[in-house]
Scaffold this motif. Structure first.
Motif, short mmCIF file in Angstrom:
data_model
loop_
_atom_site.label_atom_id
_atom_site.label_comp_id
_atom_site.label_asym_id
_atom_site.label_seq_id
_atom_site.Cartn_x
_atom_site.Cartn_y
_atom_site.Cartn_z
N PHE A 24 0.86 -1.18 0.00
CA PHE A 24 0.00 0.00 0.00
C PHE A 24 0.90 1.23 0.00
O PHE A 24 1.68 1.44 0.92
CB PHE A 24 -0.89 -0.01 1.24
CG PHE A 24 -1.93 1.06 1.27
CD1 PHE A 24 -3.20 0.83 0.78
CD2 PHE A 24 -1.64 2.31 1.80
CE1 PHE A 24 -4.18 1.82 0.82
CE2 PHE A 24 -2.61 3.30 1.84
CZ PHE A 24 -3.88 3.06 1.36
N ILE A 25 0.80 2.03 -1.02
CA ILE A 25 1.68 3.19 -1.19
C ILE A 25 1.05 4.43 -0.57
O ILE A 25 -0.11 4.74 -0.85
CB ILE A 25 1.95 3.45 -2.68
CG1 ILE A 25 2.58 2.21 -3.31
CG2 ILE A 25 2.85 4.67 -2.86
CD1 ILE A 25 2.61 2.24 -4.82
N VAL A 26 1.82 5.13 0.26
CA VAL A 26 1.39 6.43 0.78
C VAL A 26 2.43 7.47 0.37
O VAL A 26 3.62 7.18 0.28
CB VAL A 26 1.18 6.44 2.31
CG1 VAL A 26 0.02 5.57 2.72
CG2 VAL A 26 2.44 6.04 3.05
N LYS A 27 1.93 8.65 0.13
CA LYS A 27 2.79 9.77 -0.21
C LYS A 27 2.63 10.79 0.91
O LYS A 27 1.61 11.48 0.96
CB LYS A 27 2.39 10.38 -1.55
CG LYS A 27 2.54 9.41 -2.70
CD LYS A 27 1.96 9.98 -3.97
CE LYS A 27 1.99 8.92 -5.04
NZ LYS A 27 1.04 9.15 -6.09
N PRO A 28 3.59 10.85 1.84
CA PRO A 28 3.45 11.78 2.97
C PRO A 28 3.06 13.17 2.50
O PRO A 28 3.61 13.71 1.55
CB PRO A 28 4.83 11.76 3.61
CG PRO A 28 5.31 10.37 3.32
CD PRO A 28 4.82 10.10 1.91
N ILE A 79 3.12 -1.13 4.27
CA ILE A 79 2.97 0.29 3.95
C ILE A 79 4.29 0.85 3.44
O ILE A 79 5.30 0.87 4.14
CB ILE A 79 2.43 1.06 5.16
CG1 ILE A 79 1.06 0.46 5.52
CG2 ILE A 79 2.31 2.53 4.86
CD1 ILE A 79 0.74 0.41 6.94
N TYR A 80 4.23 1.26 2.18
CA TYR A 80 5.39 1.79 1.46
C TYR A 80 5.28 3.31 1.43
O TYR A 80 4.30 3.87 0.96
CB TYR A 80 5.39 1.20 0.04
CG TYR A 80 6.17 2.00 -0.98
CD1 TYR A 80 7.52 2.29 -0.78
CD2 TYR A 80 5.57 2.44 -2.14
CE1 TYR A 80 8.23 3.01 -1.71
CE2 TYR A 80 6.28 3.16 -3.09
CZ TYR A 80 7.61 3.44 -2.86
OH TYR A 80 8.30 4.16 -3.79
N VAL A 125 12.18 9.02 1.60
CA VAL A 125 12.96 7.84 1.24
C VAL A 125 11.98 6.75 0.86
O VAL A 125 11.01 6.51 1.56
CB VAL A 125 13.85 7.36 2.42
CG1 VAL A 125 14.62 6.13 2.03
CG2 VAL A 125 14.78 8.47 2.88
N ARG A 126 12.21 6.10 -0.24
CA ARG A 126 11.29 5.06 -0.74
C ARG A 126 11.55 3.76 0.02
O ARG A 126 12.51 3.06 -0.27
CB ARG A 126 11.50 4.90 -2.23
CG ARG A 126 11.16 6.19 -2.98
CD ARG A 126 11.66 6.19 -4.39
NE ARG A 126 11.30 4.96 -5.08
CZ ARG A 126 11.01 4.87 -6.36
NH1 ARG A 126 11.05 5.94 -7.11
NH2 ARG A 126 10.70 3.72 -6.91
N GLU A 127 10.64 3.47 1.01
CA GLU A 127 10.84 2.32 1.86
C GLU A 127 9.54 1.81 2.46
O GLU A 127 8.57 2.56 2.58
CB GLU A 127 11.82 2.65 2.99
CG GLU A 127 11.33 3.79 3.88
CD GLU A 127 12.40 4.34 4.81
OE1 GLU A 127 13.59 3.99 4.65
OE2 GLU A 127 12.04 5.13 5.68
N ASP A 182 14.30 -0.57 10.98
CA ASP A 182 15.02 -1.26 9.91
C ASP A 182 14.10 -1.41 8.68
O ASP A 182 13.67 -2.51 8.35
CB ASP A 182 15.46 -2.63 10.43
CG ASP A 182 16.37 -3.37 9.46
OD1 ASP A 182 16.98 -2.71 8.59
OD2 ASP A 182 16.46 -4.61 9.57
N PRO A 183 13.78 -0.30 8.02
CA PRO A 183 12.85 -0.36 6.89
C PRO A 183 13.43 -1.14 5.71
O PRO A 183 14.64 -1.30 5.60
CB PRO A 183 12.62 1.10 6.52
CG PRO A 183 13.80 1.83 7.07
CD PRO A 183 14.29 1.05 8.25
#
Length: 131
Positions: free
Chosen positions: A5-9, A52-53, A58-60, A99-100
């Motif tokens: 599930f992608i979130v964009k802060p 949750i991505y 940072v892409r994690e 530790d993502p």
């Protein structure tokens, strides 16, 4: 089944709250049961996991939740007409926060929308989450 599930802060969120990595960890400790929004219906179901991505800065992958129900349609939200309930796993989210999993470590380095976690990536996610 496991889902990414992608979130964009700053733009996306769980239940209307902040989606920043630190804020997600805080929610896991204070308000872990959340409504999550979808733009399209997905085959998520009770017992599935939601990884949750965070797409920025940072892409994690840095949080995980357990899905409680199937998506249900809501009126009045044309951009995200589907919702479902999931509960953030505090212990696993703490581990992922420390530790993502960087996106470049996954086989799917360019996820689009909500997508299934590939079998070849699941072991790495489970290991980082301590599950």
């Amino acid at each position: 089944m496991d889902w990414l599930f992608i979130v964009k802060p700053g733009t996306d969120s769980a239940g209307g709250g902040s989606s920043a990595k630190d804020d997600m960890l805080a929610l896991a400790g204070t308000e872990p049961r959340r409504e999550w929004c979808l733009s399209r219906w997905r085959r998520v179901t009770a017992g599935d996991r939601l990884w949750i991505y965070f797409a920025s800065p940072v892409r994690e992958i840095a949080a995980v939740a357990d899905i409680e129900d199937e998506p249900y349609e809501v009126s009045g939200s044309p951009r995200q007409p589907w919702k479902f309930t999931a509960t953030l796993n505090l212990d696993a989210t703490r581990r992922l926060h420390r530790d993502p999993v960087p996106l470049h470590a996954l086989s799917n380095r360019n996820p689009q929308g909500v997508t299934r976690v590939k079998d070849c990536d699941l072991h790495l996610l489970l290991e980082h989450a301590g599950l």
